[in-house]
Design a protein around this motif. Structure first.
Motif, mmCIF file in Angstrom:
data_model
loop_
_atom_site.group_PDB
_atom_site.id
_atom_site.type_symbol
_atom_site.label_atom_id
_atom_site.label_comp_id
_atom_site.label_asym_id
_atom_site.label_seq_id
_atom_site.Cartn_x
_atom_site.Cartn_y
_atom_site.Cartn_z
ATOM 1 N N PRO A 37 -9.501 -8.476 -4.937
ATOM 2 C CA PRO A 37 -10.920 -8.936 -5.364
ATOM 3 C C PRO A 37 -10.945 -10.289 -5.823
ATOM 4 N N ILE A 38 -11.875 -10.876 -5.534
ATOM 5 C CA ILE A 38 -12.381 -12.324 -6.141
ATOM 6 C C ILE A 38 -13.331 -12.169 -7.009
ATOM 7 N N LEU A 39 -13.180 -12.782 -8.372
ATOM 8 C CA LEU A 39 -14.148 -12.352 -9.333
ATOM 9 C C LEU A 39 -14.934 -13.551 -9.401
ATOM 10 N N ALA A 40 -16.296 -13.443 -9.536
ATOM 11 C CA ALA A 40 -17.143 -14.395 -9.496
ATOM 12 C C ALA A 40 -18.159 -14.089 -10.794
ATOM 13 N N PRO A 41 -17.686 -14.550 -11.935
ATOM 14 C CA PRO A 41 -18.556 -14.311 -13.233
ATOM 15 C C PRO A 41 -20.055 -14.974 -13.008
ATOM 16 N N GLN A 42 -20.068 -16.213 -12.211
ATOM 17 C CA GLN A 42 -21.225 -16.672 -11.970
ATOM 18 C C GLN A 42 -21.334 -17.323 -10.546
ATOM 19 N N ALA A 43 -22.586 -17.612 -10.024
ATOM 20 C CA ALA A 43 -22.538 -17.959 -8.687
ATOM 21 C C ALA A 43 -21.627 -19.266 -8.355
ATOM 22 N N GLY A 44 -21.041 -19.301 -7.503
ATOM 23 C CA GLY A 44 -19.985 -20.517 -7.340
ATOM 24 C C GLY A 44 -18.681 -20.523 -7.762
ATOM 25 N N TRP A 45 -18.746 -19.545 -8.718
ATOM 26 C CA TRP A 45 -17.219 -19.257 -9.321
ATOM 27 C C TRP A 45 -16.466 -18.597 -8.433
ATOM 28 N N ALA A 46 -15.009 -18.578 -8.510
ATOM 29 C CA ALA A 46 -14.005 -17.592 -7.688
ATOM 30 C C ALA A 46 -12.750 -17.694 -8.821
ATOM 31 N N GLU A 47 -12.505 -16.419 -9.435
ATOM 32 C CA GLU A 47 -11.154 -16.297 -10.219
ATOM 33 C C GLU A 47 -10.591 -14.932 -9.656
ATOM 34 N N GLN A 48 -9.159 -15.133 -9.917
ATOM 35 C CA GLN A 48 -8.328 -13.958 -9.641
ATOM 36 C C GLN A 48 -7.447 -13.787 -10.943
ATOM 37 N N LEU A 49 -6.797 -12.680 -10.999
ATOM 38 C CA LEU A 49 -5.794 -12.567 -12.309
ATOM 39 C C LEU A 49 -4.338 -12.755 -11.776
ATOM 40 N N PRO A 50 -3.685 -13.794 -12.571
ATOM 41 C CA PRO A 50 -2.362 -14.031 -11.809
ATOM 42 C C PRO A 50 -1.422 -12.674 -12.075
ATOM 43 N N ASP A 51 -1.745 -12.025 -13.261
ATOM 44 C CA ASP A 51 -0.500 -10.859 -13.169
ATOM 45 C C ASP A 51 -0.858 -9.815 -12.076
ATOM 46 N N MET A 52 -2.089 -9.898 -11.405
ATOM 47 C CA MET A 52 -2.352 -9.212 -10.286
ATOM 48 C C MET A 52 -1.445 -9.566 -9.030
ATOM 49 N N TRP A 53 -1.425 -11.061 -8.975
ATOM 50 C CA TRP A 53 -0.360 -11.456 -7.887
ATOM 51 C C TRP A 53 0.921 -11.135 -8.225
ATOM 52 N N TRP A 54 1.408 -10.865 -9.478
ATOM 53 C CA TRP A 54 2.836 -10.643 -9.993
ATOM 54 C C TRP A 54 2.950 -9.272 -9.731
ATOM 55 N N LEU A 55 2.048 -8.425 -9.754
ATOM 56 C CA LEU A 55 2.247 -7.071 -9.732
ATOM 57 C C LEU A 55 2.204 -6.602 -8.315
ATOM 58 N N GLN A 56 1.394 -7.089 -7.220
ATOM 59 C CA GLN A 56 1.502 -7.098 -5.784
ATOM 60 C C GLN A 56 2.893 -7.673 -5.254
ATOM 61 N N VAL A 57 3.186 -8.786 -5.984
ATOM 62 C CA VAL A 57 4.497 -9.325 -5.270
ATOM 63 C C VAL A 57 5.718 -8.174 -5.536
ATOM 64 N N GLN A 58 5.851 -7.764 -6.629
ATOM 65 C CA GLN A 58 6.811 -6.733 -6.969
ATOM 66 C C GLN A 58 6.340 -5.542 -6.088
ATOM 67 N N GLN A 59 5.298 -4.947 -5.847
ATOM 68 C CA GLN A 59 5.026 -3.665 -5.032
ATOM 69 C C GLN A 59 5.421 -4.079 -3.610
ATOM 70 N N ALA A 60 5.117 -5.462 -3.079
ATOM 71 C CA ALA A 60 5.429 -5.689 -1.850
ATOM 72 C C ALA A 60 7.060 -5.807 -1.366
ATOM 73 N N ILE A 61 7.543 -6.364 -2.627
ATOM 74 C CA ILE A 61 9.338 -6.476 -2.369
ATOM 75 C C ILE A 61 9.679 -5.180 -2.256
ATOM 76 N N GLN A 62 9.290 -4.154 -3.244
ATOM 77 C CA GLN A 62 9.955 -2.765 -3.216
ATOM 78 C C GLN A 62 9.494 -1.979 -2.258
ATOM 79 N N ILE A 63 8.223 -2.166 -1.355
ATOM 80 C CA ILE A 63 7.937 -1.580 -0.241
ATOM 81 C C ILE A 63 9.083 -2.193 0.973
ATOM 82 N N CYS A 64 9.161 -3.491 0.945
ATOM 83 C CA CYS A 64 9.943 -4.055 1.971
ATOM 84 C C CYS A 64 11.475 -3.226 1.710
#
Length: 495
Positions: A37-64
């Motif tokens: 997901p890309i979070l858009a609290p207001q029009a024209g904004w775009a945010e992501q959670l850094p810890d989401m990336w970190w969790l996904q990195v760990q998941q991807a490495i473990q799957i590999c």
């Protein structure tokens, strides 16, 4: 001895484990299956959670790792590629202070425009090679102005790849390439820009230690190594933004060489040896991965925010039950020109090549008695290709005239139809290669850890899949001119 590459995309994380002898990935994994997901609290904004990336990195490495195709303990170095221009803020305890403001967020456009005027347009272009625009420096200034409680806690500012390296190693570093993509780097002085720091009032202690792109950016922490099944102490030996890394992945390192990618955003990225700039900052110039003060290697970057993002949006609306491959098959059933249907593929934040005007995405000439999903799917690909052509013409006006463009067979370039439309729209042949961003990041780690003596050696076995030439009876030009006229009308409306 193996190499691990991590590619932090907007939509997902991909990792690859590469054998440096064959220079080929022996295992790859992507996480999550659905787009992040890309979070858009207001029009024209775009945010992501850094810890989401970190969790996904760990998941991807473990799957590999679970593939069973290698021993994780044989991995000897890690490379990281990442979505560019994002802002990550941490305090002295390395705790995240807010969501990351990512590359396609538009909130800081006005702040960057005021800085461009106040510092001086000529000085910005000659020293920064860009307007501060909507880049990381302006995003940090937005936080300072609008979230002073957050700003007062800042110990270090980072780009997304720096954050993942920090989680892996506990160390925080940056590079001249990274500073330049944030518009913090003075190319004339080869140091942090005093003009940007002074104008915005930033504390220089916010900036991590500067190291070469190919170097030791920290060593894997024992606790993290245990979680990931890796060997403690192996280095993160390479970090670069996704577009410089894509160019590296395609062995685009020398002046005149050009790469393209069409993922969430679409990019044409050419290498130059001149400290040149676009007077309107519609295309941007950054330090390439092999930039040094003695050997200038600049990446000239055209970015279109809404390429794969638009195709994803169309899939959600018109083809949620079909795969992208099936969408491509449906699109191929429509004739060239899509019976007059024209689509402007914008709407994922303001577009730099359109002078940061909020043009939005538009569908033109829909005939309710003719047009079907198939025509829309093809018209989207044609509209994206037209946007590439429009941006390439800007690059041509600034002296970048590619005779061939290299691209990885990934994302939209998985579609034979899109590759054909792209070639006919731009008039430039495309060479398709097997490499992707995570493989390139892994090989970058091999360069940084001295397994390879040079980038040329790291990509000496790069596999070319095919070359696509413009059609001898290319009839796409009228489609492009019609598309361009529609864009001109929208640009007038948004003046």
């Amino acid at each position: 001895m193996l190499l691990l590459g991590i590619d932090i995309g907007t939509s997902s994380i991909k990792v690859s484990v590469v054998d440096p002898v064959t220079q080929v990935a022996i295992a790859s994994a992507q996480y999550p299956d659905e787009e992040s997901p890309i979070l858009a609290p207001q029009a024209g904004w775009a945010e992501q959670l850094p810890d989401m990336w970190w969790l996904q990195v760990q998941q991807a490495i473990q799957i590999c790792n679970k593939s069973g195709k290698y021993d994780p303990k044989d991995i000897s170095a890690i490379g990281i590629a990442y979505q560019m221009h994002g802002l990550v803020l941490v305090n002295k305890d390395q705790q995240i202070l807010r969501n990351s403001i990512i590359w396609c967020d538009s909130r800081a456009v006005e702040i960057g425009s005021k800085a461009f005027e106040a510092i001086g347009e000529k000085k910005c272009l000659e020293r920064l090679l860009n307007s501060p625009g909507n880049f990381t420096a302006s995003k940090l200034a937005w936080v300072k102005q609008n979230e002073p409680d957050v700003y007062d806690q800042v110990d270090k500012i980072m780009l997304p790849g720096d954050f993942i390296a920090m989680r892996l190693t506990g160390a925080i570093t940056t590079s001249e390439s990274a500073l330049s993509e944030g518009i913090f780097f003075d190319f004339k002085e080869s140091q942090l820009s005093k003009d940007v720091i002074k104008y915005f009032g930033f504390d220089t202690s916010f900036f991590p230690a500067v190291q070469p792109v190919f170097s030791n950016h920290g060593e894997l922490l024992p606790a993290v190594a245990k979680t990931l099944g890796l060997k403690a102490g192996i280095p993160v030996a390479y970090k670069a933004g996704d577009q410089p890394n894509n160019a590296l992945s395609l062995n685009v390192l020398n002046p005149g060489e050009v790469a393209a990618t069409a993922g969430t955003s679409g990019v044409i990225y050419g290498v130059s040896d001149k400290l040149a700039y676009d007077p309107q900052s519609r295309v941007n110039t950054f330090a390439h991965v092999n930039y040094t003060d003695k050997q200038k290697r600049l990446g000239v970057l055209l970015c279109i925010n809404g390429t794969g993002r638009l195709y994803s949006w169309v899939k959600t609306l018109f083809g949620p039950s079909v795969s992208y491959a099936q969408m491509n098959e449906k699109a191929a059933q429509s004739p060239s020109g899509s019976y007059g249907l024209r689509i402007l593929p914008f709407g994922n934040g303001v577009e730099r090549m359109l002078n940061n005007k909020p043009v939005g995405a538009h569908f033109h000439n829909i005939d309710l008695n003719i047009h079907s999903k198939e025509h829309i799917m093809r018209a989207v690909q044609e509209g994206i290709a037209c946007a590439f052509r429009y941006g390439l013409d800007i690059m041509r006006g600034n002296g970048m005239n590619p005779s061939v463009i290299r691209a990885g067979k990934a994302n939209l370039f998985l579609s034979d139809l899109f590759a054909e439309i792209f070639v006919n729209a731009t008039g430039v042949p495309v060479e398709l290669y097997k490499n992707d961003g995570s493989t390139g990041a892994a090989l970058g780690a091999g360069i940084g850890s001295k397994i390879f003596a040079s980038p040329a050696e790291a990509f000496s076995k790069m596999e070319k899949i095919k070359v696509i030439e413009p059609a001898s009876n290319n009839k796409f030009e009228p489609v492009y001119q019609d598309w361009k006229n529609l864009l001109s009308e929208h640009l007038k409306i948004n003046q």
